[in-house]
Design a protein around this motif. Structure first.
Motif, PDB file in Angstrom:
ATOM      1  N   GLU A  21       0.832  -1.210   0.000  1.00  0.00           N
ATOM      2  CA  GLU A  21       0.000   0.000   0.000  1.00  0.00           C
ATOM      3  C   GLU A  21       0.865   1.258   0.000  1.00  0.00           C
ATOM      4  O   GLU A  21       0.621   2.203  -0.757  1.00  0.00           O
ATOM      5  CB  GLU A  21      -0.847   0.021   1.283  1.00  0.00           C
ATOM      6  N   GLU A  24       2.585   1.719  -3.329  1.00  0.00           N
ATOM      7  CA  GLU A  24       1.691   2.216  -4.362  1.00  0.00           C
ATOM      8  C   GLU A  24       1.355   3.697  -4.144  1.00  0.00           C
ATOM      9  O   GLU A  24       1.414   4.509  -5.056  1.00  0.00           O
ATOM     10  CB  GLU A  24       0.408   1.371  -4.391  1.00  0.00           C
ATOM     11  N   SER A  25       1.038   4.051  -2.899  1.00  0.00           N
ATOM     12  CA  SER A  25       0.643   5.431  -2.608  1.00  0.00           C
ATOM     13  C   SER A  25       1.776   6.418  -2.824  1.00  0.00           C
ATOM     14  O   SER A  25       1.546   7.559  -3.204  1.00  0.00           O
ATOM     15  CB  SER A  25       0.164   5.550  -1.164  1.00  0.00           C
ATOM     16  N   PHE A  26       3.009   6.010  -2.523  1.00  0.00           N
ATOM     17  CA  PHE A  26       4.124   6.954  -2.587  1.00  0.00           C
ATOM     18  C   PHE A  26       5.054   6.715  -3.777  1.00  0.00           C
ATOM     19  O   PHE A  26       6.145   7.269  -3.847  1.00  0.00           O
ATOM     20  CB  PHE A  26       4.911   6.922  -1.262  1.00  0.00           C
TER      21      PHE A  26
END
Ligand SMILES: Nc1ncnc2c1ncn2[C@@H]1O[C@H](COP(=O)(O)OP(=O)(O)OP(=O)(O)O)[C@@H](O)[C@H]1O
Ligand SMILES: [Mg+2]
Length: 215
Positions: A21, A24-26
């Protein structure tokens, strides 16, 4: 002694669902790469040198300090690291020096000047007091290389400067090599280093050699 330092890690991480997660987010790539911290860094460390390693948190100071300590040890030097100093559960004055006078002298050199502290046990001290006591034990050790990570980092800066001055003087008097690392950059004048190593981002390192005139 010419030391060569290489240090890198692979970037592989445990791919838990939260790690994925975050990646993916960063936009964090998780493919395996090398994260290079030192690449063929050459440092000359001779007897009596004072090495002052600085740099931001996470830049690689402790890695360098430990590598230098290890290489000097392998080169036959008697190396003491402040982290390895064992402390006994008895009053300070009873676990240093061959007599009371010498005990007080060593503790004072390390910046512990308070009779209230001299009669306490290590467990009754603050972190900064314990740090200074460990330094006093390093002074006593008779080792030829003194290594101190987080040097004076837990001390107020006035005390830190006094301790830096005293330890450096004690090292010169005894012909010991001193290797310290800390993120604080305010100690140059007080340590009088022969070499400063400033670790910058990536693999970048700034080396400055000093020629100090004997006092
Ligand atoms: N076993 C390891 N695997 C991957 N990376 C590591 C490992 N050990 C250290 N690192 C990385 O190497 C870098 C340098 O670590 P080091 O402990 O030398 O930093 P430092 O400059 O001493 O920081 P601080 O001032 O916080 O003590 C850090 O970014 C750290 O994440
Ligand atoms: Mg560190």
């Amino acid at each position: 002694m010419l030391l060569r330092v290489n240090k890198s890690f692979d970037t592989r991480v445990e791919k838990s669902s939260r790690v994925l997660e975050v990646a993916e987010s960063f936009g964090l790539g998780l493919s395996d790469k090398r994260f290079v911290i030192y690449e063929d860094l050459e440092i000359e460390v001779n007897d009596g040198d004072i090495l002052y390693i600085t740099g931001q948190s996470g830049s690689g100071k402790s890695l360098l300090l430990r590598d230098v300590a290890q290489q000097l040890r392998e080169g036959g030097k008697n190396v003491i690291s402040i982290d390895e100093v064992p402390l006994l559960d008895v009053p300070l004055v009873d676990q240093i020096g061959s007599d009371t006078r010498e005990a007080l002298e060593l503790m004072s050199q390390a910046g512990l000047n308070d009779a209230y502290v001299w009669v306490r046990k290590p467990s009754e001290l603050s972190d900064g007091q314990r740090y200074r006591f460990r330094l006093a034990k390093v002074l006593e050790s008779g080792a030829n290389v003194w290594v101190a990570d987080e040097f004076a980092a837990v001390l107020d800066r006035e005390t830190a400067k006094i301790v830096a001055f005293n330890i450096s003087k004690a090292a010169r008097t005894r012909g010991a090599t001193l290797v310290v690392a800390t993120t604080h950059t305010d100690l140059t004048k007080y340590l009088g280093p022969t070499l400063t190593v400033e670790k910058l981002y990536g693999e970048r390192v700034d080396l400055t050699k000093y020629e100090w005139l004997p006092a």
